[in-house]
Scaffold this motif. Structure first.
Motif, PDB file in Angstrom:
ATOM      1  N   ARG A  33       0.842  -1.193   0.000  1.00  0.00           N
ATOM      2  CA  ARG A  33       0.000   0.000   0.000  1.00  0.00           C
ATOM      3  C   ARG A  33       0.880   1.248   0.000  1.00  0.00           C
ATOM      4  NH1 ARG A  33      -4.988  -1.289   4.096  1.00  0.00           N
ATOM      5  NH2 ARG A  33      -5.744  -3.076   2.927  1.00  0.00           N
ATOM      6  N   VAL A  34       0.340   2.314  -0.562  1.00  0.00           N
ATOM      7  CA  VAL A  34       1.071   3.570  -0.684  1.00  0.00           C
ATOM      8  C   VAL A  34       0.375   4.619   0.170  1.00  0.00           C
ATOM      9  CG1 VAL A  34       1.836   5.330  -2.315  1.00  0.00           C
ATOM     10  CG2 VAL A  34       1.723   2.953  -3.042  1.00  0.00           C
ATOM     11  N   ILE A  35       1.151   5.411   0.888  1.00  0.00           N
ATOM     12  CA  ILE A  35       0.587   6.487   1.704  1.00  0.00           C
ATOM     13  C   ILE A  35       0.421   7.723   0.829  1.00  0.00           C
ATOM     14  CG2 ILE A  35       0.953   7.980   3.680  1.00  0.00           C
ATOM     15  CD1 ILE A  35       2.529   5.710   4.956  1.00  0.00           C
ATOM     16  N   GLU A  36      -0.809   8.204   0.765  1.00  0.00           N
ATOM     17  CA  GLU A  36      -1.115   9.391  -0.029  1.00  0.00           C
ATOM     18  C   GLU A  36      -0.559  10.606   0.710  1.00  0.00           C
ATOM     19  OE1 GLU A  36      -3.251  12.746  -1.412  1.00  0.00           O
ATOM     20  OE2 GLU A  36      -3.900  11.833   0.428  1.00  0.00           O
ATOM     21  N   PRO A  37       0.284  11.446   0.072  1.00  0.00           N
ATOM     22  CA  PRO A  37       1.008  12.494   0.791  1.00  0.00           C
ATOM     23  C   PRO A  37       0.132  13.611   1.365  1.00  0.00           C
ATOM     24  CG  PRO A  37       1.551  12.557  -1.554  1.00  0.00           C
ATOM     25  CD  PRO A  37       0.667  11.382  -1.331  1.00  0.00           C
ATOM     26  N   LEU A  38      -0.950  13.958   0.721  1.00  0.00           N
ATOM     27  CA  LEU A  38      -1.747  15.085   1.180  1.00  0.00           C
ATOM     28  C   LEU A  38      -2.573  14.753   2.416  1.00  0.00           C
ATOM     29  CD1 LEU A  38      -2.651  17.994   0.700  1.00  0.00           C
ATOM     30  CD2 LEU A  38      -4.462  17.093  -0.770  1.00  0.00           C
ATOM     31  N   MET A  39      -3.332  13.679   2.372  1.00  0.00           N
ATOM     32  CA  MET A  39      -4.229  13.334   3.475  1.00  0.00           C
ATOM     33  C   MET A  39      -3.663  12.264   4.396  1.00  0.00           C
ATOM     34  SD  MET A  39      -6.776  15.322   3.133  1.00  0.00           S
ATOM     35  CE  MET A  39      -8.033  14.626   4.149  1.00  0.00           C
TER      36      MET A  39
END
Length: 101
Positions: A33-39
């Motif tokens: 999984r990838v962490i979305e940078p904005l939220m």
């Protein structure tokens, strides 16, 4: 994509075995999984991660995987020993360690 066929473990917080009767077929994720940078939410492009099929028996799950050409890994549940206990065993004579509060 590889799938795993397993029987879920008993919930450690309860004694019931209601959710442990079925065999589950679920896909093993191909990519992390990838962490979305904005939220800061986690996301993935792997949609097969959401699929979770349940079967009454192990043979049904294996047959389904073979019919649909799904590579799978079978995980047998460990054999559990149920030792019946009674409350009176806490106070029996000859107990190996002393009973304290």
């Amino acid at each position: 994509m590889l799938a795993r066929i397993f029987k879920p473990a008993q919930n450690v917080m309860q004694q019931g075995r209601g959710a442990t009767r079925d065999w589950i077929l679920e896909y093993i994720p191909d990519e992390p999984r990838v962490i979305e940078p904005l939220m800061g939410w986690t996301s993935s492009t792997d949609t097969k991660r959401q699929i979770r099929l349940s079967f009454a028996t192990k043979d049904e799950a294996v047959a389904y995987a073979k019919e649909n050409g799904i590579a799978f890994r079978l995980e047998e549940p460990p054999a559990s020993k149920i030792r019946p206990k009674s409350y009176a065993e806490n106070f029996k004579y000859g107990r190996p360690d002393s009973w304290t509060h």
